[in-house]
Design an enzyme around this catalytic site. Structure first.
Site, PDB file in Angstrom:
ATOM      1  N   SER A 112       0.842  -1.193   0.000  1.00 56.02           N
ATOM      2  CA  SER A 112       0.000   0.000   0.000  1.00 56.02           C
ATOM      3  C   SER A 112       0.876   1.241   0.000  1.00 56.02           C
ATOM      4  CB  SER A 112      -0.911   0.028   1.238  1.00 56.02           C
ATOM      5  OG  SER A 112      -1.513   1.299   1.403  1.00 56.02           O
ATOM      6  N   SER A 169     -12.621   1.232   4.069  1.00 55.89           N
ATOM      7  CA  SER A 169     -12.413  -0.211   4.237  1.00 55.89           C
ATOM      8  C   SER A 169     -13.237  -1.002   3.227  1.00 55.89           C
ATOM      9  CB  SER A 169     -12.768  -0.642   5.660  1.00 55.89           C
ATOM     10  OG  SER A 169     -14.115  -0.319   5.973  1.00 55.89           O
ATOM     11  N   GLY A 224     -10.435   6.671   7.786  1.00 55.54           N
ATOM     12  CA  GLY A 224     -10.952   7.095   9.073  1.00 55.54           C
ATOM     13  C   GLY A 224     -11.917   8.253   9.018  1.00 55.54           C
ATOM     14  N   ASP A 252     -22.443  -0.490   3.400  1.00 59.81           N
ATOM     15  CA  ASP A 252     -21.222   0.043   2.809  1.00 59.81           C
ATOM     16  C   ASP A 252     -20.792  -0.762   1.590  1.00 59.81           C
ATOM     17  OD1 ASP A 252     -21.328   1.782   4.894  1.00 59.81           O
ATOM     18  OD2 ASP A 252     -19.569   1.012   5.940  1.00 59.81           O
TER      19      ASP A 252
END
Length: 397
Positions: A81, A142, A136, A186
């Protein structure tokens, strides 16, 4: 073939798709087989209704996470990442035991685990992740990672897995591997979103309807304010709210709080043992109705008329569900004072983002008003961006 390096690219530039491809070449020394993108999301309305079998109305964002990937011959997965200098590699022994892979890579391992648990022959792979979705912030960074990784592994492995099954698998990764007790919203939003539309989702049946959300024609915009107050799903507060709802449903003798109608709310509240549980139930029941009312207004093309419902949703989250913080309350109040039609926190709460429905030409002024209010309160400056509904998970060229 050039040798792969172990440090991140010195200065990532370009959009997430370009950065993911560049990172893959830098880290692995070869070109990726492909790139897969998944967006973040905001929830227009319908908070903490998803795990209560209720209704939600999210839309996908133009901000996206991109995974560049290629299959490998062995049964191992290496993930890099741009947010971390260190690679993470794992095999079946680690992935088949939830909790063995931790941190940001757990979302990747969780997808591999969920696919394997569903009987899929998951290919080994090398992956590189880049993202424009703030971590966040309550914009489902996510779920974007999970969806992009899922799309990559399905295609790399030629897996027979229809896209309508993807949201539930991605949710299992987050619930059962990562340990975050989120609902299905989500993952559904980031996978099934459509440009120019909000996704009306029945979280019990998983039926969806694409609701036109034409901001341009209405001369409107959605301003998203990153409160800079960290948003965390996998903490005790979120889990406590979910447990309260489940306990209340048992006390009322219904499968889920979705089964309590607004007309029956007063009677239901009278059956509950304490004021805190009553307030939690009142939020969920009234929030479900606000979603249904918002859908009807959007179907009629009355976009600006949804504003009061958004504001009422925020008041309910603040007073009944008690999941807001001073930063998000300040952003909502400042946006409304500056002329927003409606504003509310979006996401699981305890930080994250606020959205405000505004006239498009007033968006900069509303953003400035929020920034000024933050300065007056001594908060760190918020981030602001205007957004429109974008496409869901896709393969890039």
């Amino acid at each position: 073939m050039t040798a792969a390096t172990t440090t991140p690219p010195a200065a990532p530039s370009g959009d997430a798709a370009a950065r993911a491809a560049a990172g893959f070449r830098h880290w692995y020394g070869v070109r990726p087989a492909g790139r897969w993108a998944a967006p973040g999301r905001v929830n227009l309305i319908g908070e903490h209704t998803d795990y209560n079998d209720g209704f939600v109305l999210p839309f996908a964002l133009p901000l996206r996470t991109v995974v560049a990937a290629a299959a490998r011959d062995d049964e191992r997965w290496t993930v890099r990442s741009e947010l971390s200098a260190d690679p993470v590699e794992f095999g079946p022994a680690e992935v088949d035991e939830p909790g063995r892979v931790t941190g940001w890579a757990a979302y990747v391992a969780g997808v591999v685990w969920a696919l394997r648990a569903a009987g899929q022959a998951v290919p080994g792979a090398r992956l590189a992740i880049a993202s424009d979705v703030p971590v966040g912030s309550g914009l489902s960074s996510s779920a974007a990672v999970e969806a992009a990784v899922l799309a990559a592994l399905v295609e790399l492995g030629g897996l027979d897995l229809p896209a309508d099954r993807w949201p539930r698998l991605a949710q299992r990764a987050e619930n059962d591997y990562v340990g975050a007790p989120t609902g299905i919203m989500d993952q559904s939003a980031v996978i099934r979103g459509r440009a120019g539309h909000a996704l009306f989702l029945d979280c019990r049946t998983e039926e969806v309807e694409q609701i036109p959300f034409d901001l341009d024609t209405a001369g409107l915009a959605v301003l998203v304010v990153d409160s800079r107050a960290p948003h965390r799903h996998a903490d005790g507060e979120y889990a406590a709210r979910r447990a309260s709802c489940e306990n209340a449903a048992r006390a009322l003798g219904v499968p889920a709080l979705r089964d309590v109608a607004v007309a029956d709310l007063d009677a239901a509240l009278g059956m509950l043992p304490d004021d805190e549980i009553r307030r939690r139930v009142r939020h969920v029941v009234t929030e479900n109705q606000r979603v249904l009312d918002t859908v009807e207004l959007l179907r009629a093309g009355r976009v600006s008329d949804t504003g009061p419902l958004l504001t009422a949703s925020h008041a309910s989250m603040r007073d009944d569900f008690e999941i807001t913080v001073p930063e998000v309350d300040t952003a909502v109040d400042a946006a409304l004072a500056a002329g927003a039609y409606g504003a509310r926190m979006t996401g699981g709460g305890f930080g994250g983002c606020v959205l405000a429905l505004v006239d498009a030409d007033r968006a900069p002024a509303v953003a400035d008003a929020v920034t000024t209010a933050y300065a007056e309160r001594g908060f760190a400056a918020p981030g602001t961006v205007t957004v429109r509904p974008a496409a869901g998970t896709t393969r890039l060229t």
